[in-house]
Write a protein that holds these residues in place. Structure first.
Motif: not given
Length: 483
Positions: A9-12, A34-42
């Motif tokens: 979770r820390l790494a994500l 699960d803790g992923l900081a986020g996503h970039t949209l293309f």
């Protein structure tokens, strides 16, 4: 044996991923939970506004403070308007107009549109000083070649975006404007002393720091005096000693995409690059555009392994994840300004058009658009005068394959309007213009970085400072070719 859940979770929490298609797949939402900081949209994620809003809402079911980022620079780099071209002129046009209040308005309008769609981080503005006419990747994305002018507009753009409620991410630190190579394909080198960087490339970054930019993006460029053989993205001397200690930046350091060759080749892959970037002081790692769940898990596993073997200190990764979380918290607390594209961009693009020579008496010319390859940053976005022409013939040709005699025969008694991007460095472009101008009335419309090249013998040279939908309409209007 799986990863320790807490370390995973820390790494994500340090990663910006991406996903294919217009609907976030289950794994993309699950990783956010699960803790992923986020996503970039293309561009591949963008079909129309309601769909984008639904996508960002779906991502928020994973976690309300997920970061949702996009490269919406206006001008030649647009994701929201990738199918048509941006309704806003880009930075080069705004720098040419040199009205900082207009720059702030334009970026506020862009920011308001993003906020209305649920997007929280704009990977903009580009604040590189484009000091190299042959720069293949910055060009019209820059406010210009003068550090003071770029600094003023960089601060205005940052203020406009953030007043609308979207976090600005100024790029590409410590400055990509002097390169003559594209870091998507290789590792460019800027072999200059640090004092020259401070005078030429760094003033806009000082300005955006002073303006309160929430994030700064790293450049995959090599500055030997500071970075040695590695890119700035992997250099503590650049990200900590220079950006944080000397320039006082306290926000989030975001990497340019780690899949780019300028980083991946230097590191031996995306996952090793993630470790190197974190160790150097980066906080939020943009993995790239071609991402799936397996790649995210491999990167997270490499970070966890680095925590175990001493390549990374846990305190450093906690600091990085904490700064990413602070950015997310800011976006949640920011304003709720919303908006849709306005006519503001078209009016601005008209102000940027610069005409050298005479445009009278064109009538109904033959418009010849010269093919120009797009960069990876730009993507395949429509450009040119075509959508704006009324009762005017247009053809598209490749400069190195075009027959000047055939073009003159086709034009007959009509003038020829040659439309191109970066014509001074387009293979076969200068030669074709010179040959045609020697035997036929020719007007040139330059929709890329104009440089200092001016072809002899043409009736007029029209500079738009960009190839957005707004720039194309402005050029067609200046030529008298619209309804």
């Amino acid at each position: 044996m799986g990863l320790d859940p807490g370390l995973r979770r820390l790494a994500l929490g340090t990663l910006l991923a991406a996903y294919p298609g217009p609907v976030p797949p289950d794994w993309a939402v699950d990783l956010v939970a699960d803790g992923l900081a986020g996503h970039t949209l293309f561009g591949r994620n963008i079909h129309q506004p309601a769909q984008v809003a639904a996508s960002t809402a779906a991502l928020r079911t994973g976690r309300p403070d997920v970061l949702i980022a996009i490269d919406e620079e206006g001008g030649d780099v647009t994701r929201l308007a990738h199918a048509t071209g941006s309704p806003y002129p880009g930075n080069a046009a705004l720098g040419a107009i040199d009205d900082v209040s207009l720059t702030r308005q334009i970026h506020h309008a862009i920011g308001a549109e993003l906020v209305g769609l649920g997007i929280t981080v704009n990977l903009a503005p580009t604040v590189d000083v484009n000091s190299a006419d042959d720069n293949p990747v910055i060009g019209t994305r820059s406010f210009g070649a003068d550090p003071a002018r770029v600094a003023a507009h960089a601060a205005a753009a940052t203020a406009g975006l953030q007043a609308a409620g979207v976090a600005a991410c100024a790029k590409h630190f410590p400055g990509h404007g002097a390169t003559v190579a594209d870091s998507h394909h290789e590792l460019p080198t800027v072999d200059v002393p640090p004092d020259l960087l401070r005078r030429r490339d760094l003033p806009p970054f000082a300005a955006v720091v002073a303006a309160g930019a929430r994030a700064v993006m790293t450049a995959h460029i090599r500055v030997p005096a500071l970075t040695g053989d590695r890119p700035a993205t992997f250099s503590r001397a650049v990200l900590v000693d220079l950006l944080r200690d000397e320039y006082g930046f306290t926000g989030t350091v975001i990497t340019d995409a780690l899949e780019m060759k300028g980083a991946a080749l230097a590191a031996g892959g995306i996952a090793p690059g993630a470790v190197l970037a974190l160790a150097a002081g980066a906080d939020l790692l943009c993995i790239g555009a071609r991402v799936d769940a397996d790649l995210v898990e491999r990167v997270a596993a490499e970070i966890v392994a680095a925590l175990g073997d001493g390549r990374l200190a846990r305190s450093r990764v906690e600091q990085a994840a904490g700064r990413a979380a602070e950015l997310a918290a800011w976006t949640r607390a920011a304003g709720t300004s919303t908006g849709t594209p306005t006519r503001l961009g078209y009016a601005a693009a008209r102000r940027a058009v610069h005409v050298e020579g005479v445009l009278t008496g064109l009538g109904r010319p033959l418009v010849v658009q010269l093919h120009a390859a797009a960069t990876i940053a730009e993507g395949r976005v429509p450009w040119g005068l075509g959508p704006h022409l009324h009762d005017t013939e247009q053809i598209r040709v490749v400069a190195t394959e075009a027959d000047p005699e055939d073009l003159c025969r086709r034009a007959g008694s009509r003038p020829i309007v040659l439309v191109g991007r970066h014509l001074h460095r387009l293979p076969g472009g200068p030669e074709l213009v010179a040959t045609l101008a020697a035997r036929h009335p020719v007007v040139v419309v330059e929709m890329g970085w104009p440089a200092s090249w001016r072809p002899p013998g043409v009736r007029a040279f029209v500079t738009t400072y960009g190839a957005s939908h707004a720039n194309g309409r402005a050029a067609a209007e200046a030529l008298g070719l619209t309804r």
